[in-house]
Write a protein that holds these residues in place. Structure first.
Motif, short mmCIF file in Angstrom:
data_model
loop_
_atom_site.label_atom_id
_atom_site.label_comp_id
_atom_site.label_asym_id
_atom_site.label_seq_id
_atom_site.Cartn_x
_atom_site.Cartn_y
_atom_site.Cartn_z
N TRP A 16 -2.15 -39.82 14.80
CA TRP A 16 -1.63 -39.33 16.08
C TRP A 16 -1.15 -40.48 16.95
N LEU A 17 -1.92 -41.57 17.01
CA LEU A 17 -1.55 -42.72 17.84
C LEU A 17 -0.24 -43.35 17.36
N ALA A 18 -0.07 -43.46 16.07
CA ALA A 18 1.16 -44.05 15.55
C ALA A 18 2.37 -43.24 16.02
N ASP A 19 2.25 -41.94 15.99
CA ASP A 19 3.36 -41.09 16.42
C ASP A 19 3.54 -41.17 17.94
N ALA A 20 2.44 -41.10 18.68
CA ALA A 20 2.53 -41.08 20.14
C ALA A 20 3.05 -42.40 20.70
N LEU A 21 2.71 -43.52 20.06
CA LEU A 21 3.11 -44.84 20.56
C LEU A 21 4.37 -45.36 19.88
N GLY A 22 4.94 -44.58 18.99
CA GLY A 22 6.15 -45.01 18.31
C GLY A 22 5.94 -46.19 17.39
N ALA A 23 4.74 -46.32 16.84
CA ALA A 23 4.41 -47.46 15.97
C ALA A 23 4.60 -47.08 14.50
N ARG A 24 4.87 -48.06 13.66
CA ARG A 24 4.93 -47.81 12.23
C ARG A 24 3.56 -47.42 11.71
N SER A 25 2.52 -48.03 12.28
CA SER A 25 1.15 -47.65 11.93
C SER A 25 0.21 -48.16 13.01
N VAL A 26 -0.93 -47.51 13.11
CA VAL A 26 -2.03 -47.94 13.98
C VAL A 26 -3.30 -47.96 13.15
N THR A 27 -3.99 -49.06 13.17
CA THR A 27 -5.25 -49.19 12.43
C THR A 27 -6.39 -49.42 13.41
N VAL A 28 -7.36 -48.52 13.44
CA VAL A 28 -8.55 -48.69 14.28
C VAL A 28 -9.50 -49.60 13.52
N THR A 29 -9.71 -50.81 14.04
CA THR A 29 -10.52 -51.80 13.33
C THR A 29 -11.99 -51.76 13.73
N ALA A 30 -12.29 -51.17 14.89
CA ALA A 30 -13.69 -51.06 15.32
C ALA A 30 -13.79 -49.93 16.34
N ARG A 31 -14.91 -49.25 16.32
CA ARG A 31 -15.17 -48.20 17.31
C ARG A 31 -16.67 -48.12 17.54
N SER A 32 -17.06 -47.88 18.78
CA SER A 32 -18.48 -47.76 19.10
C SER A 32 -18.65 -46.93 20.37
N LYS A 33 -19.72 -46.19 20.41
CA LYS A 33 -20.03 -45.36 21.57
C LYS A 33 -20.51 -46.24 22.70
N LEU A 34 -19.93 -46.05 23.89
CA LEU A 34 -20.34 -46.80 25.06
C LEU A 34 -21.50 -46.10 25.75
N SER A 35 -22.33 -46.85 26.42
CA SER A 35 -23.49 -46.27 27.12
C SER A 35 -23.02 -45.46 28.31
N GLY A 36 -23.93 -44.62 28.83
CA GLY A 36 -23.57 -43.74 29.93
C GLY A 36 -22.89 -42.50 29.39
N GLY A 37 -22.05 -41.91 30.24
CA GLY A 37 -21.27 -40.76 29.77
C GLY A 37 -22.05 -39.46 29.74
N ALA A 38 -22.87 -39.19 30.77
CA ALA A 38 -23.57 -37.91 30.83
C ALA A 38 -22.59 -36.77 31.03
N ILE A 39 -21.48 -37.04 31.71
CA ILE A 39 -20.51 -36.01 32.00
C ILE A 39 -19.27 -36.18 31.13
N GLN A 40 -18.85 -37.42 30.90
CA GLN A 40 -17.75 -37.70 29.98
C GLN A 40 -18.26 -38.68 28.91
N GLU A 41 -17.52 -38.72 27.81
CA GLU A 41 -17.91 -39.53 26.67
C GLU A 41 -16.88 -40.64 26.47
N ASN A 42 -17.34 -41.86 26.29
CA ASN A 42 -16.44 -43.01 26.17
C ASN A 42 -16.70 -43.76 24.87
N TRP A 43 -15.61 -44.10 24.20
CA TRP A 43 -15.70 -44.85 22.95
C TRP A 43 -14.87 -46.12 23.08
N SER A 44 -15.44 -47.24 22.70
CA SER A 44 -14.70 -48.50 22.63
C SER A 44 -13.92 -48.54 21.32
#
Length: 342
Positions: A16-44
């Motif tokens: 989806w990101l590749a299409d939305a950003l007009g990129a040839r490809s997007v590679t997610v190299t790392a992801r982790s859940k951020l602390s907090g977020g009782a009401i919303q959820e945040n991912w690094s």
């Protein structure tokens, strides 16, 4: 029990990101859940974009709905629109990147924004051994940032979903909080007293502006003693600018540094001086206790609402259970404020 939070699907997100950003490809190299977020959820997210509007290495935060929320919190599309307006107004908000309302991608709407440096952990900031050195300057900078936000006045293109108060902004809040209190199962006489006091002592209103409406320590990032980003725009609204100042000053957001009225980081004057320097408006110090009472009342009601979600069995979590027993602290703060103000 609370639903289990699962990481966004990597491959679906990359496509989806590749299409939305007009990129040839997007590679997610790392992801982790951020602390907090009782009401919303945040991912690094760390990513590599091959071409497109954001080429190269990227450091983002993916913000989406948490398993629980409260009714006054905006949806992600609305919050993204607010973030865009704040960023364009010169406020140190994270740069908005892209919004996705297609729930088929990760199961929920989400948006990406630039990842700030440092920490937003309130107790880490207010317990920093160097706070006496950087606190006043940080408070002044926060005052300047809030003043920049308050230069945005309705009508605002893209923010048509935000109602503009008709009549006194304080009365709008009073009516809302009275309705919220009425549906809770138990009586809360101190909060009823506070509502009556607020209704009887409404100050002369200021012109309505765009307010953050959750401007406090814990919702901004600090890096080496300096502000790096203002976060959590999910409650933004049009209101009296003094509402934001009173919320920032409320004792419930000083995290134990009760003598430091500016969010537990400094005395209030540096903050107000920074605010006045940018806004050109002299803040009436005598009105601020009124808005602090309003802030304590609001947080007490939110805490009771969260506790009721746990008590009713709708969502059983330790965080909600602990929130539900916090209201007596705010009630004491309210009584002390009213005693001084009258």
């Amino acid at each position: 029990m609370a639903p289990v939070q699962q990481a966004p699907d990597r491959q679906a997100l990359e496509r989806w990101l590749a299409d939305a950003l007009g990129a040839r490809s997007v590679t997610v190299t790392a992801r982790s859940k951020l602390s907090g977020g009782a009401i919303q959820e945040n991912w690094s997210l760390d990513a590599e974009c091959d071409g497109g509007s954001h080429p190269g290495a990227q450091q983002w935060v993916l913000r989406t709905d948490a398993p629980s929320s409260i009714s006054t919190s905006h949806g992600r599309a609305q919050e993204f629109a607010i973030l865009e307006v704040a960023y364009q107004a010169g406020v140190s908000a994270p740069q908005p990147v892209v919004l996705c309302t297609d729930e088929r991608v990760i199961g929920r709407p989400f948006y990406l924004m630039a990842r700030g440096r440092g920490t937003a952990h309130a107790r880490r900031i207010t317990r920093d051994s160097a706070l006496a050195d950087f606190g006043p300057a940080l408070a002044a900078r926060l005052g300047e940032e809030l003043a920049r936000l308050h230069q945005v006045r309705p009508p605002v293109t893209g923010l048509d979903f935000l109602p503009v108060p008709q009549g006194h902004p304080a009365q709008v809040r009073i009516d809302r909080y009275r309705a919220d209190l009425d549906v809770l199962p138990d009586p809360h006489p101190v909060l009823e007293f506070a509502l009556n006091w607020l209704e009887a002592h409404k100050p002369v209103p200021n012109p309505v502006v765009l307010c953050h409406t959750d401007f406090r320590t814990g919702n901004y990032m600090v890096d080496d003693g300096a502000l790096s980003a203002i976060l959590d725009w999910e409650f933004a609204s049009f209101s009296d600018p003094d509402e934001d100042i009173g919320w920032f000053m409320a004792r419930c957001w000083r995290f134990g540094n009760d003598h430091l009225e500016a969010g537990g980081i400094a005395r209030i004057e540096p903050f107000l001086e920074g605010y006045e320097r940018i806004s050109g408006r002299r803040v009436d110090r005598g009105v601020l206790p009124y808005w602090q009472v309003m802030a304590e009342l609001r947080w007490a009601i939110i805490a009771l609402q969260q506790g009721e979600r746990c008590n009713s069995g709708t969502e059983i979590t330790q965080e909600l259970a602990l929130s539900g027993i916090m209201s007596p602290e705010m009630e004491l703060n309210i009584l002390n404020l009213i005693e001084v103000a009258t």
